[in-house]
Scaffold this active site. Structure first.
Site, PDB file in Angstrom:
ATOM      1  N   ASP A   8       0.847  -1.190   0.000  1.00 34.89           N
ATOM      2  CA  ASP A   8       0.000   0.000   0.000  1.00 34.89           C
ATOM      3  C   ASP A   8       0.883   1.240   0.000  1.00 34.89           C
ATOM      4  OD1 ASP A   8      -2.075  -1.750   0.118  1.00 34.89           O
ATOM      5  OD2 ASP A   8      -2.794  -1.154   2.101  1.00 34.89           O
ATOM      6  N   ASP A 129     -15.536  -3.489  -1.628  1.00 35.13           N
ATOM      7  CA  ASP A 129     -15.103  -3.176  -0.269  1.00 35.13           C
ATOM      8  C   ASP A 129     -16.337  -3.025   0.601  1.00 35.13           C
ATOM      9  OD1 ASP A 129     -12.446  -3.067  -1.219  1.00 35.13           O
ATOM     10  OD2 ASP A 129     -12.780  -1.030  -1.923  1.00 35.13           O
TER      11      ASP A 129
END
EC number: 5.3.1.16
Length: 248
Positions: A8, A129
């Protein structure tokens, strides 16, 4: 089942967030390229890279770093974060990205998903998500009205073959994956599922491995690898079916 390490990116660094919250950030490395090389050296066959700055802002912000990672490794890389128009998809594919992950775009611009699937086929993945069964978008800062199964069914009808399913409340927490939700999406859609969020122990991987016949083909691992609660060697052995659960 594939084990896919996550990198990330935020402000050029390799970080992990808890539940997607910027105020709960841990910086693991100032050199994401070195991290990418490390995971490849340890046997990873894919990498999952998220441009967090892009996810929050709506357009990619770490393209130079992404390009550097792509040049540094030989394994395929999938990219997500801020990909919301065809020009960005084409730019990323031009850089050598193997898969692009569309999240917010799946809610606000499904026609883009359909167009991307027509041009790039299975190189297009949708990120679902989930927060309490609803879909979160825009860096997880906004919760849409659509539930996860509705979105999955719609994306399937548009030609999407594969989704990354993440339970936000589990992401970065080491509390274990939401197995029930993952199984529900797999059974309801018949799509290929990349499971993400909450993986902490070898037992979690065995549980996900058991869902492989339903279409769970891969697991994204982040904090568990960085914190060392599961080693890459152990994860790969479980994914390949080389370890019995009693061994762990």
């Amino acid at each position: 089942m594939l084990i896919i390490p996550a990198i990330d990116l935020r402000e050029g660094k390799c970080v992990r967030l808890v539940e997607g919250r910027l105020d709960r950030e841990t910086v693991y490395s100032d050199d994401p390229v070195a991290v990418a090389r490390l995971w490849e050296e340890q046997g990873a066959r894919w990498l999952h890279v998220v441009d967090l700055d892009g996810a929050f802002s709506g357009s990619p912000k770490n393209l130079d770093m992404i390009s550097n990672i792509l040049m540094a490794v030989r394994i395929p890389v999938q990219i997500g974060g801020g990909i919301r128009d065809m020009a960005v998809i084409e730019e990323l594919k031009g850089l050598g990205v193997a898969r692009v992950i569309l999240g917010t775009a799946a809610i606000i611009n499904p026609s883009l998903v359909a167009e991307a699937c027509r041009f790039f086929g299975e190189s297009v993945v949708v990120g679902i998500d989930a927060r309490n069964g609803k879909v979160a978008i825009e860096g997880w800062g906004v919760t849409a009205e659509k539930n996860t199964l509705e979105l999955a069914a719609e994306m399937n009808s548009l030609g999407v073959k594969r989704v990354v399913f993440t339970d936000i409340w589990r992401d970065g927490t080491l509390k274990g994956p939401n197995l029930a939700a993952i199984e529900e999406v797999a059974r309801a859609t018949g799509m290929k599922i990349i499971a993400s969020g909450g993986i902490s122990t070898a037992a979690d991987l065995f549980a996900l491995k058991a869902l492989e016949p339903l279409g769970v083909e891969a697991v994204i691992m982040g904090k568990s690898l960085y914190a060392g609660t599961v080693t890459m060697r152990e994860a790969l052995a479980i994914a390949r079916g080389e370890m019995g659960e009693q061994v762990c």
